[in-house]
Design an enzyme around this catalytic site. Structure first.
Site, PDB file in Angstrom:
ATOM      1  N   CYS A 287     -12.075  -4.351   3.922  1.00  8.19           N
ATOM      2  CA  CYS A 287     -11.514  -3.056   3.516  1.00  8.19           C
ATOM      3  C   CYS A 287     -11.517  -2.925   1.992  1.00  8.19           C
ATOM      4  CB  CYS A 287     -10.094  -2.921   4.051  1.00  8.19           C
ATOM      5  SG  CYS A 287     -10.035  -3.127   5.811  1.00  8.19           S
TER       6      CYS A 287
HETATM    7  N1  SAJ Z   1      -5.138  -9.771  -2.751  1.00  8.19           N
HETATM    8  C1  SAJ Z   1      -4.943 -10.345  -4.012  1.00  8.19           C
HETATM    9  N2  SAJ Z   1      -3.842  -9.992  -4.723  1.00  8.19           N
HETATM   10  C2  SAJ Z   1      -2.915  -9.101  -4.243  1.00  8.19           C
HETATM   11  C3  SAJ Z   1      -3.126  -8.526  -2.955  1.00  8.19           C
HETATM   12  C4  SAJ Z   1      -4.243  -8.876  -2.229  1.00  8.19           C
HETATM   13  O1  SAJ Z   1      -5.751 -11.156  -4.472  1.00  8.19           O
HETATM   14  O2  SAJ Z   1      -1.928  -8.854  -4.934  1.00  8.19           O
HETATM   15  C5  SAJ Z   1      -6.334 -10.121  -1.988  1.00  8.19           C
HETATM   16  C6  SAJ Z   1      -6.027 -10.758  -0.645  1.00  8.19           C
HETATM   17  O3  SAJ Z   1      -5.919 -12.165  -0.783  1.00  8.19           O
HETATM   18  C7  SAJ Z   1      -7.258 -10.369   0.171  1.00  8.19           C
HETATM   19  C8  SAJ Z   1      -7.664  -9.042  -0.412  1.00  8.19           C
HETATM   20  O4  SAJ Z   1      -7.013  -8.932  -1.688  1.00  8.19           O
HETATM   21  O5  SAJ Z   1      -8.312 -11.291  -0.033  1.00  8.19           O
HETATM   22  C9  SAJ Z   1      -7.274  -7.851   0.456  1.00  8.19           C
HETATM   23  O6  SAJ Z   1      -5.919  -8.019   0.868  1.00  8.19           O
HETATM   24  P1  SAJ Z   1      -5.108  -6.711   1.368  1.00  8.19           P
HETATM   25  O7  SAJ Z   1      -3.920  -7.141   2.118  1.00  8.19           O
HETATM   26  O8  SAJ Z   1      -4.872  -5.818   0.226  1.00  8.19           O
HETATM   27  O9  SAJ Z   1      -6.167  -5.969   2.291  1.00  8.19           O
HETATM   28  P2  SAJ Z   1      -6.479  -6.117   3.843  1.00  8.19           P
HETATM   29  O10 SAJ Z   1      -7.891  -5.721   3.952  1.00  8.19           O
HETATM   30  O11 SAJ Z   1      -6.063  -7.373   4.467  1.00  8.19           O
HETATM   31  O12 SAJ Z   1      -5.503  -5.052   4.504  1.00  8.19           O
HETATM   32  C10 SAJ Z   1      -5.624  -3.794   4.005  1.00  8.19           C
HETATM   33  C11 SAJ Z   1      -4.262  -3.151   4.067  1.00  8.19           C
HETATM   34  N3  SAJ Z   1      -3.405  -3.909   3.171  1.00  8.19           N
HETATM   35  C12 SAJ Z   1      -2.240  -3.473   2.709  1.00  8.19           C
HETATM   36  O13 SAJ Z   1      -1.914  -2.312   2.778  1.00  8.19           O
HETATM   37  C13 SAJ Z   1      -1.333  -4.500   2.097  1.00  8.19           C
HETATM   38  C14 SAJ Z   1      -4.511  -1.767   3.715  1.00  8.19           C
HETATM   39  O14 SAJ Z   1      -5.098  -1.705   2.451  1.00  8.19           O
HETATM   40  C15 SAJ Z   1      -5.345  -1.117   4.766  1.00  8.19           C
HETATM   41  O15 SAJ Z   1      -4.448  -0.514   5.696  1.00  8.19           O
HETATM   42  C16 SAJ Z   1      -6.235  -2.033   5.537  1.00  8.19           C
HETATM   43  O16 SAJ Z   1      -6.613  -3.137   4.816  1.00  8.19           O
HETATM   44  C17 SAJ Z   1      -7.494  -1.283   5.862  1.00  8.19           C
HETATM   45  O17 SAJ Z   1      -7.967  -1.420   6.987  1.00  8.19           O
HETATM   46  O18 SAJ Z   1      -7.992  -0.579   4.975  1.00  8.19           O
END
Ligand code: SAJ
Length: 419
Positions: free
Chosen positions: A260
């Site tokens: 995503c």
């Molecule tokens: N990450 C960081 N630092 C942060 C946050 C995340 O390095 O502060 C990294 C994580 O380790 C990961 C990546 O970014 O590798 C993505 O993590 P994420 O939780 O932001 O994204 P996804 O793909 O697991 O989940 C997301 C949803 N996340 C949240 O809302 C927290 C959201 O963006 C969407 O609803 C979903 O994917 C989607 O399907 O788009």
């Protein structure tokens, strides 16, 4: 109609939707082009971590029907498409799965049906790609059937927020399409947030995920220069996080994985570039986040060098090789490019991850460690990439000769180096 809802695409988005609808007494049909997935679902095995086998079996006992043949779509009141929208080479959107699903629907479309696209895509897709394909049925969108877009907001591994307690954005081709979609989702989610139209709903999702990609890139880039400034970035972010308004905490990491955050902003960049200019913030964020595995490699080389050890020949234990903590999915994991680089430099790498039983890098099987205590103690360097809950962080910090902590979760001590 035999079904109130047909879900096309039974993955981490489609299955929670099917479950919530079935839980609320809707008659649900599941359609997936992967016959193996259909067989596995019918055997009661869930393909997604957020749906247990027990929940799936209860759905099947309650009448949830899973098929590969799209013909039964003709018997559903509402059809929701939840298929993947990955990137092809050069960060180009790949709508192959959407086009196939919509083509299948068009061949089985009946008057009065509501068709909703949930897959993340660029603004204009539903109107300019989906609508013409559906109208090959001879039916007219907004007249003979309803057409809407509603972005998915499933956060894999999030135990607090799911479909049942997350507002749902909905846009319609016409006000009547919007109202029909609002009425449908109103049966499943606590709150529906209608937009002015399809494009606004498509764009809302891209704003959400580009916001995350850019802010993660911001702290990632800060992490790469804070060492030179003599600043502990982790401590400063914690301090900034005490601000109760106007700030949301993001943390540096080894890279941004999943399907995503690394992908969705490129859908928007692509749409903007078609007008002859770049979406610079998204492209720069992508560049910074994609470079984080290389930064981790630099930190590994520096850390081993401080101990008088070359990377070549060193035993390096990578802990957590999925794309984020407590999620089994390894798509886009930063562990892969890092492992490739370490292999090229002659490191002897092993890994430990409770979610991954076998891991290959370029057809080379990487030895996996199930008993971590000894593996941690034996390694010249431990690299903590994902802080899975199953990891004994106190043991890792205590037993490792040296550990590079890319998540800022280990207690600060002489043998612990942070990203
Ligand atoms: N990450 C960081 N630092 C942060 C946050 C995340 O390095 O502060 C990294 C994580 O380790 C990961 C990546 O970014 O590798 C993505 O993590 P994420 O939780 O932001 O994204 P996804 O793909 O697991 O989940 C997301 C949803 N996340 C949240 O809302 C927290 C959201 O963006 C969407 O609803 C979903 O994917 C989607 O399907 O788009």
């Amino acid at each position: 109609m035999s079904f109130d809802l047909a879900v096309v695409g039974l993955g981490y988005v489609g299955m929670p939707l099917a479950r919530e609808a079935a839980t609320r007494g809707l008659r649900v049909l599941g359609v997936d082009s992967d016959s193996e997935r259909v067989a596995s679902l019918n055997a009661g095995f869930s393909p997604v971590g957020d749906l247990s086998d027990g929940e799936l079996r209860a759905m099947l006992d309650g009448g949830f029907r899973v098929v590969a043949d799209p013909a039964e779509l003709a018997f559903s009141d509402t059809i929701v498409v939840c298929v993947p929208t990955p990137l092809a080479e050069a960060y180009q959107p790949d709508l192959t799965a959407v086009v196939q699903a919509i083509t299948d629907i068009a061949e089985n479309l009946t008057p009065g049906t509501l068709v909703v696209l949930e897959s993340t895509t660029w603004p204009g897709t539903t109107d300019s790609v989906v609508r013409p394909l559906l109208e090959r049925s001879g039916l007219t969108a907004g007249v003979d059937f309803h057409l809407a877009y509603s972005p998915e907001r499933i956060d894999p591994g999030n135990g607090e927020f799911g479909l049942a307690n997350t507002p749902k954005v909905v846009g319609g081709l016409t006000p009547a399409c919007r109202d029909r979609a609002v009425a449908f989702y109103g049966k499943i989610v606590p709150r529906v947030a209608p937009t002015r139209g399809l494009r606004e709903a498509e764009m809302a999702k891209l704003i959400e995920n580009t916001y995350r990609a850019v802010n993660i890139a911001l702290v990632n880039e800060m992490a790469t220069f804070c060492a030179d400034l003599g600043v502990d970035i982790w401590d400063s972010i914690e301090a900034a996080g005490t601000k109760p308004f106007g700030f949301q905490k993001f943390l540096p990491g080894p890279g941004v994985g999943g399907h995503c955050i690394p992908v969705d902003p490129s859908y928007l960049s692509h749409a903007v570039r078609r007008h002859g200019y770049p979406f610079r913030m998204a492209e720069l964020a992508q560049e910074i986040n994609d470079a984080m595995p290389s930064w981790v490699l630099t930190r590994i080389q520096h850390t081993l060098n401080q101990a008088g050890k070359p990377v070549n020949g060193s035993q390096i234990l990578l802990l957590g090789i999925t794309y984020k903590s407590d999620v089994a999915d390894a798509r886009g994991t930063p562990a892969l490019p890092l492992a490739r680089s370490l292999r090229r430099l002659g490191a002897r790498i092993r890994y430990g991850d409770p979610f991954v039983r076998h891991w290959s890098v370029d057809q080379h099987l990487i030895p996996g460690e199930q008993v971590l205590d000894s593996a941690v103690a034996e390694a010249d360097l431990v690299v903590l990439l994902q802080s899975h809950s199953a990891f004994d962080l106190e043991m890792i910090g205590r037993e490792a000769r040296l550990v590079l902590d890319t998540r800022g979760v280990l207690q600060r001590r002489g043998n612990v180096v942070r990203l």
